[in-house]
Write an enzyme that holds these catalytic residues in place. Sequence first.
Site, PDB file in Angstrom:
ATOM      1  CE1 TYR A  67      10.538  32.107   0.151  1.00  0.00           C
ATOM      2  CE2 TYR A  67      10.795  29.719   0.263  1.00  0.00           C
ATOM      3  CZ  TYR A  67      10.471  30.864  -0.446  1.00  0.00           C
ATOM      4  OH  TYR A  67      10.078  30.763  -1.751  1.00  0.00           O
ATOM      5  CE  LYS A  72      -0.343  -0.126   5.012  1.00  0.00           C
ATOM      6  NZ  LYS A  72      -1.065  -0.734   6.129  1.00  0.00           N
TER       7      LYS A  72
HETATM    8  C1  LIG Z   1      -0.255  -1.636   6.839  1.00  0.00           C
HETATM    9  C2  LIG Z   1      -0.819  -2.859   7.377  1.00  0.00           C
HETATM   10  C3  LIG Z   1      -0.015  -3.994   7.553  1.00  0.00           C
HETATM   11  C4  LIG Z   1       1.494  -3.968   7.416  1.00  0.00           C
HETATM   12  O1  LIG Z   1       2.038  -3.333   8.556  1.00  0.00           O
HETATM   13  P1  LIG Z   1       3.620  -3.176   8.781  1.00  0.00           P
HETATM   14  O2  LIG Z   1       3.733  -2.631  10.156  1.00  0.00           O
HETATM   15  O3  LIG Z   1       4.101  -2.224   7.744  1.00  0.00           O
HETATM   16  O4  LIG Z   1       4.207  -4.519   8.626  1.00  0.00           O
HETATM   17  C5  LIG Z   1      -0.652  -5.175   7.916  1.00  0.00           C
HETATM   18  N1  LIG Z   1      -1.992  -5.213   8.123  1.00  0.00           N
HETATM   19  C6  LIG Z   1      -2.775  -4.134   7.999  1.00  0.00           C
HETATM   20  C7  LIG Z   1      -4.238  -4.236   8.244  1.00  0.00           C
HETATM   21  C8  LIG Z   1      -2.223  -2.915   7.626  1.00  0.00           C
HETATM   22  O5  LIG Z   1      -3.011  -1.845   7.505  1.00  0.00           O
END
Ligand SMILES: *Cc1c(COP(=O)(O)O)cnc(C)c1O
Length: 393
Positions: free
Chosen positions: A285, A47
Amino acid sequence: MQAASKRATQQSSHLLNWIELSRSSLRQNIRSLARLAGDRILSVCVKSNAYGHGLDAITRMLCDFTEIEYLTVHSLDEAAAVRDAGWDRRIMVLGPVPSGQAEAVFVHDLEPVIFDAKALTKYGSLSNRLKRPLRTHLKLETGTGRQGITDKELPQFARIYKKYPYLKKPYGASMHFANIEDTTRHSFAEHQLDRFHRMVTLMSNLGIKPVLRHTASSAALILFDNTRFDLVRPGIAAYGHWPSKETYLSYRLLGGENDLFKPVMTWKTRVTQLKQLPADSFIGYGCTYRTTSPTRLAVIPVGYFDGYDRKLSNVSYVLIKGKRAPVRGRICMNLTMVDVSDISGVKVGDEVTLIGHDGKEALTVEQIAGWAGTINYEILARLQPSIARMIVP
Ligand SMILES: *Cc1c(COP(=O)(O)O)cnc(C)c1O
């Protein structure tokens, strides 16, 4: 996302701002995760543009790693991009799917995580109409207070499953830990696990026994065998980053070795301008920095637009010729100024490392996150998708 930047580039000589992705590091991380997973199914979370690494380039590399059976995404758009990149194995969608686009789940052959009875009904009627079976994963509420379904709601879901034959049984039951990264005391995680076991039993009693139970993100997978169940879904560790210092510490206290993961990403830019400033000159800035001696300044074409957090102003440094060059003044939208007075021979066009190694020096995502007052996840996820991605050995 521009097509040109979406595809990983082969050479950096013409680039001013690019991310190098190490195939061998990714390879090593996936091997480590597969070893931890043992005989459980491995799902890798891609993701948020593969945690900022670049979804297309990362997916194309992951296609070569046969240990992985699933990719986990948040959205339908990400799922479609993963299919575009050539991924033909399973995909689990964690986030909400707009009800008007539910059919895309069938088109792309996806497995949605369900936390809403309306969505399940919609999939049920679509599966009937299309005569296509669908695998779904119920998200159970065990204490995270986010997407999950409560015990009381479960009978309603059981009725929907029974009503639609193509949804014969829920394929999976899942939950997410609320407090496994931020602590070395894991009593809340154990409490959530107890609730998960109880809810899975309740599902079985309701005639919807889950065949694929999953709870483990990276921290859970690394630390606790009893979170692994049938499938694990790590994210950040695949990219070579520990979920937190506490996870690392807990792992080392359990006797683990420190060669599990290697960062996949190096972020680079180039010196695009050099200038000499006299003593007592302001930089940037807000006039937040003033030179105390004659200063040689390099301008680099990266700013907070790219995900180089403005909180790094006057705090961070970059690497040039294996040496630290401190950031001077405020980080701008597209530009940053660094002091190269003490680095001899810097020229326009020289490589600058924002994240990664240069000679004996290194700048980690974790250091940057600490300076910016956030976590490694956020620094990675906010890297601008338009930055060019390059796969290196
Ligand atoms: C993002 C996510 C993961 C992965 O988590 P990490 O800490 O990056 O390993 C797993 N399960 C869900 C539901 C998530 O949202």
